[in-house]
Enzyme design. Sequence first.
Site, PDB file in Angstrom:
ATOM      1  N   HIS A  58       0.858  -1.199   0.000  1.00 29.62           N
ATOM      2  CA  HIS A  58       0.000   0.000   0.000  1.00 29.62           C
ATOM      3  C   HIS A  58       0.893   1.250   0.000  1.00 29.62           C
ATOM      4  O   HIS A  58       1.793   1.391   0.834  1.00 29.62           O
ATOM      5  CB  HIS A  58      -0.942   0.005   1.202  1.00 29.62           C
ATOM      6  CG  HIS A  58      -1.995   1.063   1.060  1.00 29.62           C
ATOM      7  ND1 HIS A  58      -3.182   0.846   0.387  1.00 29.62           N
ATOM      8  CD2 HIS A  58      -2.014   2.357   1.431  1.00 29.62           C
ATOM      9  CE1 HIS A  58      -3.887   1.962   0.376  1.00 29.62           C
ATOM     10  NE2 HIS A  58      -3.195   2.906   0.996  1.00 29.62           N
ATOM     11  N   ALA A  59       0.629   2.147  -0.933  1.00 28.78           N
ATOM     12  CA  ALA A  59       1.521   3.291  -1.143  1.00 28.78           C
ATOM     13  C   ALA A  59       1.578   4.195   0.089  1.00 28.78           C
ATOM     14  O   ALA A  59       0.570   4.426   0.757  1.00 28.78           O
ATOM     15  CB  ALA A  59       1.043   4.097  -2.344  1.00 28.78           C
ATOM     16  N   HIS A  86      -0.007  11.862  -5.645  1.00 25.46           N
ATOM     17  CA  HIS A  86      -0.558  11.872  -4.287  1.00 25.46           C
ATOM     18  C   HIS A  86       0.568  11.734  -3.253  1.00 25.46           C
ATOM     19  O   HIS A  86       0.663  12.519  -2.300  1.00 25.46           O
ATOM     20  CB  HIS A  86      -1.570  10.722  -4.135  1.00 25.46           C
ATOM     21  CG  HIS A  86      -2.116  10.580  -2.751  1.00 25.46           C
ATOM     22  ND1 HIS A  86      -3.299  11.164  -2.356  1.00 25.46           N
ATOM     23  CD2 HIS A  86      -1.626   9.945  -1.649  1.00 25.46           C
ATOM     24  CE1 HIS A  86      -3.511  10.883  -1.074  1.00 25.46           C
ATOM     25  NE2 HIS A  86      -2.513  10.142  -0.621  1.00 25.46           N
ATOM     26  N   GLU A  87       1.419  10.753  -3.457  1.00 27.09           N
ATOM     27  CA  GLU A  87       2.489  10.501  -2.482  1.00 27.09           C
ATOM     28  C   GLU A  87       3.499  11.643  -2.463  1.00 27.09           C
ATOM     29  O   GLU A  87       3.953  12.057  -1.397  1.00 27.09           O
ATOM     30  CB  GLU A  87       3.194   9.165  -2.775  1.00 27.09           C
ATOM     31  CG  GLU A  87       2.293   7.941  -2.652  1.00 27.09           C
ATOM     32  CD  GLU A  87       1.526   7.865  -1.339  1.00 27.09           C
ATOM     33  OE1 GLU A  87       2.000   8.400  -0.322  1.00 27.09           O
ATOM     34  OE2 GLU A  87       0.431   7.275  -1.342  1.00 27.09           O
ATOM     35  N   HIS A 113       2.518  14.442  -0.245  1.00 26.87           N
ATOM     36  CA  HIS A 113       2.870  14.260   1.172  1.00 26.87           C
ATOM     37  C   HIS A 113       4.320  14.697   1.412  1.00 26.87           C
ATOM     38  O   HIS A 113       4.624  15.419   2.358  1.00 26.87           O
ATOM     39  CB  HIS A 113       2.746  12.792   1.571  1.00 26.87           C
ATOM     40  CG  HIS A 113       1.329  12.294   1.711  1.00 26.87           C
ATOM     41  ND1 HIS A 113       0.388  12.920   2.476  1.00 26.87           N
ATOM     42  CD2 HIS A 113       0.711  11.193   1.197  1.00 26.87           C
ATOM     43  CE1 HIS A 113      -0.754  12.234   2.443  1.00 26.87           C
ATOM     44  NE2 HIS A 113      -0.588  11.181   1.661  1.00 26.87           N
ATOM     45  N   GLU A 167      -3.722  14.814   2.804  1.00 31.07           N
ATOM     46  CA  GLU A 167      -4.139  13.932   1.709  1.00 31.07           C
ATOM     47  C   GLU A 167      -4.474  14.710   0.430  1.00 31.07           C
ATOM     48  O   GLU A 167      -4.536  14.137  -0.653  1.00 31.07           O
ATOM     49  CB  GLU A 167      -5.346  13.095   2.139  1.00 31.07           C
ATOM     50  CG  GLU A 167      -5.077  12.176   3.322  1.00 31.07           C
ATOM     51  CD  GLU A 167      -3.926  11.217   3.090  1.00 31.07           C
ATOM     52  OE1 GLU A 167      -3.623  10.903   1.928  1.00 31.07           O
ATOM     53  OE2 GLU A 167      -3.305  10.792   4.100  1.00 31.07           O
ATOM     54  N   HIS A 216      -6.674   0.233   5.489  1.00 27.61           N
ATOM     55  CA  HIS A 216      -6.662   1.202   6.585  1.00 27.61           C
ATOM     56  C   HIS A 216      -7.298   0.679   7.869  1.00 27.61           C
ATOM     57  O   HIS A 216      -7.129   1.285   8.926  1.00 27.61           O
ATOM     58  CB  HIS A 216      -7.359   2.490   6.129  1.00 27.61           C
ATOM     59  CG  HIS A 216      -6.713   3.092   4.914  1.00 27.61           C
ATOM     60  ND1 HIS A 216      -6.778   2.490   3.672  1.00 27.61           N
ATOM     61  CD2 HIS A 216      -5.980   4.216   4.744  1.00 27.61           C
ATOM     62  CE1 HIS A 216      -6.106   3.220   2.803  1.00 27.61           C
ATOM     63  NE2 HIS A 216      -5.612   4.266   3.417  1.00 27.61           N
ATOM     64  N   TYR A 255      -9.629  11.251   4.014  1.00 25.27           N
ATOM     65  CA  TYR A 255      -9.768  11.166   2.545  1.00 25.27           C
ATOM     66  C   TYR A 255     -11.065  11.804   2.078  1.00 25.27           C
ATOM     67  O   TYR A 255     -11.123  12.432   1.030  1.00 25.27           O
ATOM     68  CB  TYR A 255      -9.673   9.712   2.076  1.00 25.27           C
ATOM     69  CG  TYR A 255      -8.379   9.047   2.479  1.00 25.27           C
ATOM     70  CD1 TYR A 255      -7.170   9.400   1.871  1.00 25.27           C
ATOM     71  CD2 TYR A 255      -8.344   8.089   3.480  1.00 25.27           C
ATOM     72  CE1 TYR A 255      -5.978   8.800   2.252  1.00 25.27           C
ATOM     73  CE2 TYR A 255      -7.162   7.479   3.861  1.00 25.27           C
ATOM     74  CZ  TYR A 255      -5.983   7.836   3.254  1.00 25.27           C
ATOM     75  OH  TYR A 255      -4.810   7.245   3.630  1.00 25.27           O
TER      76      TYR A 255
END
Length: 617
Positions: A358-359, A388-389, A392, A416, A516, A526
């Site tokens: 999971h990323a 997305h990553e 962060h 997020e 999650h 999210y």
Amino acid sequence: MKQIWLCGAAIAALGLAACEQPAGNGETPGDGAMANGAAPAGEPTVEDARAFLENAEAELARMSEYAGRVYWVQNTYINYDTNWLASRVGSESTQLSVRLAGEAARFEGLDLPTEMSRKIDILRQGITIPAPADALIADELAEITTRLDSTYATGTYVIDGEELDLGELSTIIETSRDPEELREAWEGWRTVSPVMAPDYARMVEIANAGANELGFANLAEMWLSNYDMPPSEMEAEVERLWGQVEPLYEQLHCYVRAELHEHYGDEVQPATGPIRADLLGNMWAQQWSNIYPLVAPEGDADPGYDLTAILNERGYDARQMVEVGEDFFSSMGFSPLPETFWERSLITQPEDRDVVCHASAWNIDNVDDVRIKMCTEVNAEDFQTVHHELGHNYYQRAYNQQDFLFRNGAHDGFHEAIGDFIALSITPEYLREIGLIDEVPSADADLGLLLNQSLDKIAFLPFGLLIDKWRWGVFRGEIAPENYNEAWWDLRTQYQGIVPPGERPADAFDPGAKYHIPGNTPYLRYFLSFILQFQFHEAACEMIGWEGPLHRCSVYGNEEVGARFNAMMEMGQSQPWPDALEAFTGTRQMDGSAIIAYFEPLMGYLEEQNEGRTCGW
Ligand code: X8Z
Ligand code: ZN
């Protein structure tokens, strides 16, 4: 203690907990005031509080880096020993966070400078899965959470003699159109989770006891206390936002159900009632763009390009996809990623060992040791996830000058939303500019583009909401362990309008089949992110004077937007989130009107198509 936030926020503060496991600090007690938990005699003073916070931040910073490195190794090489180490450091860090949270209580009610009382609140509230102050129970909790995590990460199911992991089972759900095959992969993945149920129930018991000791009625109230307003007000906020966007979802659901009915027929997908969960192109039916070809409008509604096909035709590999993401941030004036990002990230799935696929995004030293961990595949979905990553990582780096306890998102939904906001600028014009497509499709393609986008962004909203509705119910004791699965499907049906492909076995624990839940990453973030990212996009497009439709607006190359965005990001968690929101958008409220405006052209079409149909389920 709190958990380290790896996936999203910084491994900041006590709250290492986002897309990852709990962290803590496994070390010797610090030397600051009250390091051994003993309260000094007499009434505390502001100076006592200052000394306490200084020491707490130093201890947490040390623990966070130590735990971060242990978790990194465990996440990228799961085996008996790394699980052992992760449990050990999880227990130590929980004990540290719980101790500091307990000690912080002493300063509540003291008239402190705003910044200091904010830090006290963060210490008190920020532990994702707290334990009571008992080392043996902290050990038990850490063993449970490590086991939950690794059970998920190493889960497999055998089809036709072949042992398939989550990635492989997901590929079936994403690409097959054979209802039997879909059902087998969907049910197969859910054979991984029944074993988790007793662990999960025990974990809830322990964490609620931990929350009680810290003065919260239960863990739900603790999770909801992290939004700069009382928990009940935050819950009402969430209802208000859902009320704004629910009509969009209902139209999309109605349209998609009709198209699936047409494709599969009555036996598989009836024309009325809920949608069969395994037909939606995603293992959890959370984002549906993989079935775009099944539901695409007839005639001229081709979105004009297929990003997955283009990336593959051009021979892109995972690293190049990350480079494209980095280039987007650079074009807005952000500094390039450090060389260590490239040396230390895990970008593709290794073949020789188990990893957490999971990323997630990490900042191991809470300064600039940023990395991502992704089992990247060359497709449009992972192109989005790469952005997305990186969002962060850029946020983590932007606030790394803040005091330790403020190195986090304004709230978790902000964390997020950063990369997703950037990805909203992946428009046809942008793809042409970077040479991925040769020609920008005409306006005829907009309907297709928007429908494709809505299958991810609108379809997600009820899913984003219900995961924590389920957990709040569990934490509050409204959902007992024997009702875990039934309550899960009640919410899935109520909010998403979906049902399982067949009766669920008596021991099913389907919540455990979503990362999650065993990973203990709160999920409300999210839902909030999917609202906020459109607010960011709308505000940014206004800044650049964009007058066309929002879905054609890209902020690529705009350094002014980059500077203003960075100003918000640099604030970290140092101010209440409405201040951060205002700094970039000019408004202090979360608001669904931006996502509504973005999809406005599509909604007219869906309403027209749905005329005469009975929507809802
Ligand atoms: O977990 C994630 C990210 C890491 S924070 C990949 N997401 C949610 C999910 O996959 O369920 C992003 C969208 C929702
Ligand atoms: Zn994330």
